[in-house]
Design a protein around this motif. Structure first.
Motif, PDB file in Angstrom:
ATOM      1  N   ILE A  80       1.085  -1.010  -0.134  1.00  0.00           N
ATOM      2  CA  ILE A  80       0.152   0.136  -0.271  1.00  0.00           C
ATOM      3  C   ILE A  80       1.072   1.227   0.364  1.00  0.00           C
ATOM      4  O   ILE A  80       0.696   2.274  -0.783  1.00  0.00           O
ATOM      5  CB  ILE A  80      -0.834   0.675   1.589  1.00  0.00           C
ATOM      6  CG1 ILE A  80      -1.575  -1.035   1.056  1.00  0.00           C
ATOM      7  CG2 ILE A  80      -2.003   1.489   1.275  1.00  0.00           C
ATOM      8  CD1 ILE A  80      -2.953  -0.978   0.115  1.00  0.00           C
ATOM      9  N   THR A 112     -13.757  -7.292 -15.075  1.00  0.00           N
ATOM     10  CA  THR A 112     -12.908  -7.752 -14.434  1.00  0.00           C
ATOM     11  C   THR A 112     -11.161  -6.204 -14.830  1.00  0.00           C
ATOM     12  O   THR A 112     -10.875  -5.973 -14.791  1.00  0.00           O
ATOM     13  CB  THR A 112     -12.447  -8.543 -14.147  1.00  0.00           C
ATOM     14  OG1 THR A 112     -13.328  -9.637 -13.837  1.00  0.00           O
ATOM     15  CG2 THR A 112     -11.168  -8.715 -13.632  1.00  0.00           C
ATOM     16  N   ALA A 115     -12.974  -3.253 -14.544  1.00  0.00           N
ATOM     17  CA  ALA A 115     -12.242  -2.426 -12.484  1.00  0.00           C
ATOM     18  C   ALA A 115     -11.397  -2.115 -13.128  1.00  0.00           C
ATOM     19  O   ALA A 115     -10.611  -0.780 -12.726  1.00  0.00           O
ATOM     20  CB  ALA A 115     -12.409  -3.420 -11.911  1.00  0.00           C
ATOM     21  N   TYR A 116     -10.570  -2.725 -13.480  1.00  0.00           N
ATOM     22  CA  TYR A 116      -8.335  -1.928 -13.728  1.00  0.00           C
ATOM     23  C   TYR A 116      -8.971  -1.066 -14.845  1.00  0.00           C
ATOM     24  O   TYR A 116      -8.647   0.262 -13.745  1.00  0.00           O
ATOM     25  CB  TYR A 116      -8.070  -3.033 -14.559  1.00  0.00           C
ATOM     26  CG  TYR A 116      -7.227  -4.150 -14.128  1.00  0.00           C
ATOM     27  CD1 TYR A 116      -6.768  -3.994 -13.320  1.00  0.00           C
ATOM     28  CD2 TYR A 116      -7.524  -5.721 -14.804  1.00  0.00           C
ATOM     29  CE1 TYR A 116      -6.251  -5.238 -12.102  1.00  0.00           C
ATOM     30  CE2 TYR A 116      -6.612  -6.620 -13.951  1.00  0.00           C
ATOM     31  CZ  TYR A 116      -6.520  -6.144 -12.608  1.00  0.00           C
ATOM     32  OH  TYR A 116      -5.690  -6.987 -11.699  1.00  0.00           O
ATOM     33  N   VAL A 118     -11.472   1.373 -15.051  1.00  0.00           N
ATOM     34  CA  VAL A 118     -11.341   2.282 -14.868  1.00  0.00           C
ATOM     35  C   VAL A 118     -11.069   2.513 -13.446  1.00  0.00           C
ATOM     36  O   VAL A 118     -10.711   4.097 -13.372  1.00  0.00           O
ATOM     37  CB  VAL A 118     -13.239   1.409 -14.102  1.00  0.00           C
ATOM     38  CG1 VAL A 118     -13.887   2.660 -12.573  1.00  0.00           C
ATOM     39  CG2 VAL A 118     -14.407   2.086 -14.850  1.00  0.00           C
ATOM     40  N   GLY A 119     -10.036   1.683 -13.094  1.00  0.00           N
ATOM     41  CA  GLY A 119      -9.656   1.572 -11.854  1.00  0.00           C
ATOM     42  C   GLY A 119      -8.378   2.559 -11.972  1.00  0.00           C
ATOM     43  O   GLY A 119      -7.578   3.711 -11.674  1.00  0.00           O
ATOM     44  N   PHE A 134      -6.626   5.871  -9.419  1.00  0.00           N
ATOM     45  CA  PHE A 134      -5.348   6.765 -10.360  1.00  0.00           C
ATOM     46  C   PHE A 134      -5.023   7.418 -11.227  1.00  0.00           C
ATOM     47  O   PHE A 134      -3.968   7.817 -11.164  1.00  0.00           O
ATOM     48  CB  PHE A 134      -4.649   4.985 -10.263  1.00  0.00           C
ATOM     49  CG  PHE A 134      -4.033   4.191  -9.033  1.00  0.00           C
ATOM     50  CD1 PHE A 134      -3.309   4.496  -8.372  1.00  0.00           C
ATOM     51  CD2 PHE A 134      -5.533   3.055  -8.966  1.00  0.00           C
ATOM     52  CE1 PHE A 134      -3.268   3.782  -7.236  1.00  0.00           C
ATOM     53  CE2 PHE A 134      -4.527   2.509  -7.482  1.00  0.00           C
ATOM     54  CZ  PHE A 134      -3.270   2.142  -7.110  1.00  0.00           C
TER      55      PHE A 134
ATOM     56  N   GLN B  71     -10.038 -11.029  -6.492  1.00  0.00           N
ATOM     57  CA  GLN B  71      -9.458 -10.619  -7.621  1.00  0.00           C
ATOM     58  C   GLN B  71      -8.907  -9.078  -7.635  1.00  0.00           C
ATOM     59  O   GLN B  71     -10.311  -8.453  -6.994  1.00  0.00           O
ATOM     60  CB  GLN B  71     -10.996 -10.289  -8.953  1.00  0.00           C
ATOM     61  CG  GLN B  71     -10.972 -10.146  -9.999  1.00  0.00           C
ATOM     62  CD  GLN B  71      -9.245 -10.136 -10.369  1.00  0.00           C
ATOM     63  OE1 GLN B  71      -8.667  -9.059 -10.675  1.00  0.00           O
ATOM     64  NE2 GLN B  71      -9.519 -11.220 -12.079  1.00  0.00           N
ATOM     65  N   ILE B  72      -7.923  -8.874  -7.548  1.00  0.00           N
ATOM     66  CA  ILE B  72      -7.483  -7.602  -7.169  1.00  0.00           C
ATOM     67  C   ILE B  72      -8.283  -6.298  -7.981  1.00  0.00           C
ATOM     68  O   ILE B  72      -8.576  -5.529  -7.430  1.00  0.00           O
ATOM     69  CB  ILE B  72      -5.727  -7.106  -7.275  1.00  0.00           C
ATOM     70  CG1 ILE B  72      -5.272  -6.254  -6.727  1.00  0.00           C
ATOM     71  CG2 ILE B  72      -5.387  -7.528  -8.623  1.00  0.00           C
ATOM     72  CD1 ILE B  72      -4.031  -5.685  -5.834  1.00  0.00           C
ATOM     73  N   ALA B  73      -8.066  -6.509  -9.108  1.00  0.00           N
ATOM     74  CA  ALA B  73      -9.488  -5.651  -9.958  1.00  0.00           C
ATOM     75  C   ALA B  73     -10.135  -4.541  -9.345  1.00  0.00           C
ATOM     76  O   ALA B  73     -10.548  -3.573  -9.384  1.00  0.00           O
ATOM     77  CB  ALA B  73      -9.446  -5.885 -11.882  1.00  0.00           C
ATOM     78  N   MET B  74     -10.998  -5.684  -8.430  1.00  0.00           N
ATOM     79  CA  MET B  74     -12.275  -4.493  -8.289  1.00  0.00           C
ATOM     80  C   MET B  74     -12.138  -3.980  -7.127  1.00  0.00           C
ATOM     81  O   MET B  74     -12.877  -3.702  -6.723  1.00  0.00           O
ATOM     82  CB  MET B  74     -13.095  -6.446  -7.318  1.00  0.00           C
ATOM     83  CG  MET B  74     -14.259  -7.582  -9.073  1.00  0.00           C
ATOM     84  SD  MET B  74     -14.297  -6.672  -9.778  1.00  0.00           S
ATOM     85  CE  MET B  74     -14.825  -7.478 -11.172  1.00  0.00           C
ATOM     86  N   GLU B  76      -8.939  -2.245  -7.214  1.00  0.00           N
ATOM     87  CA  GLU B  76      -7.528  -1.275  -7.332  1.00  0.00           C
ATOM     88  C   GLU B  76      -8.823  -0.426  -8.707  1.00  0.00           C
ATOM     89  O   GLU B  76      -8.185   0.940  -8.150  1.00  0.00           O
ATOM     90  CB  GLU B  76      -7.233  -2.184  -8.239  1.00  0.00           C
ATOM     91  CG  GLU B  76      -6.005  -1.269  -9.015  1.00  0.00           C
ATOM     92  CD  GLU B  76      -4.712  -2.086  -9.931  1.00  0.00           C
ATOM     93  OE1 GLU B  76      -4.467  -3.585  -9.878  1.00  0.00           O
ATOM     94  OE2 GLU B  76      -4.507  -1.865 -10.900  1.00  0.00           O
ATOM     95  N   GLN B  77      -9.781  -0.414  -8.517  1.00  0.00           N
ATOM     96  CA  GLN B  77     -10.663   0.137  -9.341  1.00  0.00           C
ATOM     97  C   GLN B  77     -11.111   1.542  -8.322  1.00  0.00           C
ATOM     98  O   GLN B  77     -11.384   2.755  -8.555  1.00  0.00           O
ATOM     99  CB  GLN B  77     -12.159  -0.749  -9.347  1.00  0.00           C
ATOM    100  CG  GLN B  77     -13.261  -0.794  -8.875  1.00  0.00           C
ATOM    101  CD  GLN B  77     -13.926  -1.651  -9.536  1.00  0.00           C
ATOM    102  OE1 GLN B  77     -14.686  -0.838 -10.318  1.00  0.00           O
ATOM    103  NE2 GLN B  77     -14.877  -2.271  -8.856  1.00  0.00           N
ATOM    104  N   LEU B  83      -7.635  -1.115  -2.667  1.00  0.00           N
ATOM    105  CA  LEU B  83      -6.492  -2.242  -2.345  1.00  0.00           C
ATOM    106  C   LEU B  83      -6.356  -2.004  -0.847  1.00  0.00           C
ATOM    107  O   LEU B  83      -5.697  -3.185  -0.191  1.00  0.00           O
ATOM    108  CB  LEU B  83      -5.092  -1.310  -3.184  1.00  0.00           C
ATOM    109  CG  LEU B  83      -4.721  -1.696  -4.220  1.00  0.00           C
ATOM    110  CD1 LEU B  83      -4.095  -0.398  -4.986  1.00  0.00           C
ATOM    111  CD2 LEU B  83      -4.958  -3.129  -4.601  1.00  0.00           C
ATOM    112  N   ASP B 103      -5.800 -13.170  -7.205  1.00  0.00           N
ATOM    113  CA  ASP B 103      -5.811 -13.073  -8.978  1.00  0.00           C
ATOM    114  C   ASP B 103      -5.741 -11.953  -9.485  1.00  0.00           C
ATOM    115  O   ASP B 103      -6.504 -10.981  -9.301  1.00  0.00           O
ATOM    116  CB  ASP B 103      -7.130 -13.392  -9.186  1.00  0.00           C
ATOM    117  CG  ASP B 103      -7.852 -13.905 -10.896  1.00  0.00           C
ATOM    118  OD1 ASP B 103      -6.646 -14.190 -11.599  1.00  0.00           O
ATOM    119  OD2 ASP B 103      -8.614 -14.699 -11.151  1.00  0.00           O
ATOM    120  N   VAL B 104      -4.223 -12.185  -9.728  1.00  0.00           N
ATOM    121  CA  VAL B 104      -3.318 -10.217 -10.190  1.00  0.00           C
ATOM    122  C   VAL B 104      -3.335 -10.707 -11.744  1.00  0.00           C
ATOM    123  O   VAL B 104      -2.829  -9.348 -12.134  1.00  0.00           O
ATOM    124  CB  VAL B 104      -2.587  -9.860  -9.399  1.00  0.00           C
ATOM    125  CG1 VAL B 104      -2.844  -9.957  -7.654  1.00  0.00           C
ATOM    126  CG2 VAL B 104      -1.671 -10.677  -9.691  1.00  0.00           C
TER     127      VAL B 104
END
Lengths: 308, 308
Positions: A80, A112, A115-116, A118-119, A134, B71-74, B76-77, B83, B103-104
């Motif tokens: 983090i 999924t 989501a990336y 969008v993030g 981000f 699932q990290i995307a969910m 990270e958004q 995070l 799940d990265v």
């Protein structure tokens, strides 16, 4: 955003991008010591050291270049706290009016991948509000999962006027293991390149698409072919300098208009002070060494483009 | 860690993994309202809602299952705040003695891939100290960049006794765009599968390798072939339930010993309360609906394995 990238390249005469890929051993002792004194030898201390290091480099090079490319892995390794340094870096670069290419190499499917997208490029809905996570300007994306992985990024790019660079032929020695395998007599990277061209048709700026490609400087012959397969795609070219690519190898990545490519150097710029060539600056003036390395890189690439 | 995964599968008779892929619209109103009351309709509020939702589901299912797959995307958004919720979820699942598969889908080269490996599976050096960033037990990895991208993960896996699942044949409709293209008469996913088997030889547990593969439940015929190509690789199988896969389609992903595969369901479990089948639980008892869905999934897969 592709228009902004182009106009900044034209203004600076520098089709280059500085890779902000900090490793602790690049960071001068005085910065590390100060950060560790404040926060201890902790993840927070590491994040602070990275951020202060980046900031000083950005302050010394921002007027020479159109864009930066922070490599998120180098931040993510500190958890983090590292990602907080990543976000600070992105925000600060945008304050300095730099185009920010998030080298995130994300890729997944459906919701999924959305989501990336969008993030990193868009805004996420929370109740009645929307927030950017981000908020980079471009992101790099992995194509292995096909259109299902790319389409959600394109949707966000259209909405936000942002862009992506899709991995086509990467700069590393083993990139050929899968990317060079022949399909109907042609390497996989050409097939991926054709898809990039097709995906890009959907979201065009004036002359270039919001959908670009990554092709390594270490593969100039392949770059020449891919340039023709994807005439309207900007090519992000890693592998210059430390990985072996030189200005003269790169001319074929560019179109006749002198545009169409942007060449990345990371270590070669941000850790310039560790090279014999820039040793005279010393550890304390590391950011001035970075500025000198940027100037040399611009001269190398600009010279090669003029002499082609 | 592959040994722990296997012993937990044997103990629970449940070769399944619950995908913790929260979307705000899966989260019951009472949880969202409480989080927004405390932190407002903000990224922090969203992170809190996700964390409380995950926690209640984990509390209701942890004794039935060997593993979870956030699932990290969910996360990270929602930027940094998302995070933080991811990290809390990973830590909490480990407290509950669950195996955590991050799940990265990361994948890069050299020192960059090493940074991802360190951040998700290993420990990063800061001065004289070492810290774990996210500290999952397994991570999913994208193979497009070849061995240069995988090797740094394997090095960390050896050191930490952790593992990876490499994307081979993904569950989505367009996965064939590149993965199915024929190379010397054989699809790319088979070539990648052969590499997974070779990479896996380097780091074996008793019977299975630390290097596994991802093969979608939606492609049972391909799964049958890949099972033979990678006899010692555990296969992580997404696409069960919501994406269309059923227990009887999955038997060929398993070896004769009844092991060798672990089937993921995300939406089908965590948003079970939204399905007609589990509507009787109502919104307030959403986590009990999840538990019932886990029990049904175990019965479906265990039944299919017994009847083959």
């Amino acid at each position: 955003m592709i228009q902004k990238l182009i106009s900044k390249i034209e203004k600076t005469h520098a089709p280059i991008v500085v890779g902000l890929d900090p490793m602790l051993n690049y960071i001068p002792k005085q910065i590390q010591e100060k950060a560790f004194k404040e926060y201890g030898e902790t993840l927070k201390g590491a994040g602070e050291a990275i951020w202060q290091y980046n900031k000083e480099i950005i302050d010394h090079v921002y007027d020479l270049i159109p864009a930066v490319k922070p490599q998120i892995a180098m931040y993510e390794q500190f958890g983090i706290e590292g990602l907080i340094a990543f976000k600070k870096t992105v925000d600060y670069c945008k304050e300095k009016d730099l185009v920010v290419i998030g080298d995130v190499k994300r890729g997944d499917i459906g919701s999924t991948s959305a989501a990336y997208a969008v993030g990193h490029l868009g805004k996420v809905q929370v109740g009645s509000q929307k927030f950017a996570g981000f908020d980079e300007d471009f992101a790099t994306v992995n194509p292995y999962l096909g259109t299902d992985g790319i389409k959600p990024f394109i949707d966000v790019c259209k909405e936000e006027k942002k862009g992506i660079f899709v991995l086509v032929k990467t700069s590393n020695p083993s990139s050929g293991e899968f990317q060079d395998r022949l399909i109907d007599g042609r390497p996989l990277y050409e097939i991926v390149g054709e898809h990039v061209a097709a995906w890009g048709e959907e979201c065009m700026g004036d002359k270039y698409s919001y959908v670009g490609a990554v092709v390594g400087a270490t593969y100039p012959e392949q770059g020449k072919i891919l340039r023709k397969i994807m005439p309207k795609a900007f090519i992000l070219v890693p592998g210059y300098g430390a990985q072996g690519g030189k200005g003269k190898d790169l001319v074929h990545f560019f179109n006749e208009d002198g545009l169409g490519a942007i060449v990345n150097s990371s270590r070669g710029i941000i850790a310039a002070w560790k090279q014999e060539k820039y040793a005279k600056y010393g550890e304390a003036a590391f950011a001035e060494a970075s500025r000198a390395a940027v100037e040399d890189m611009i001269a190398d690439i600009d010279g090669a483009l003029k002499n082609r």
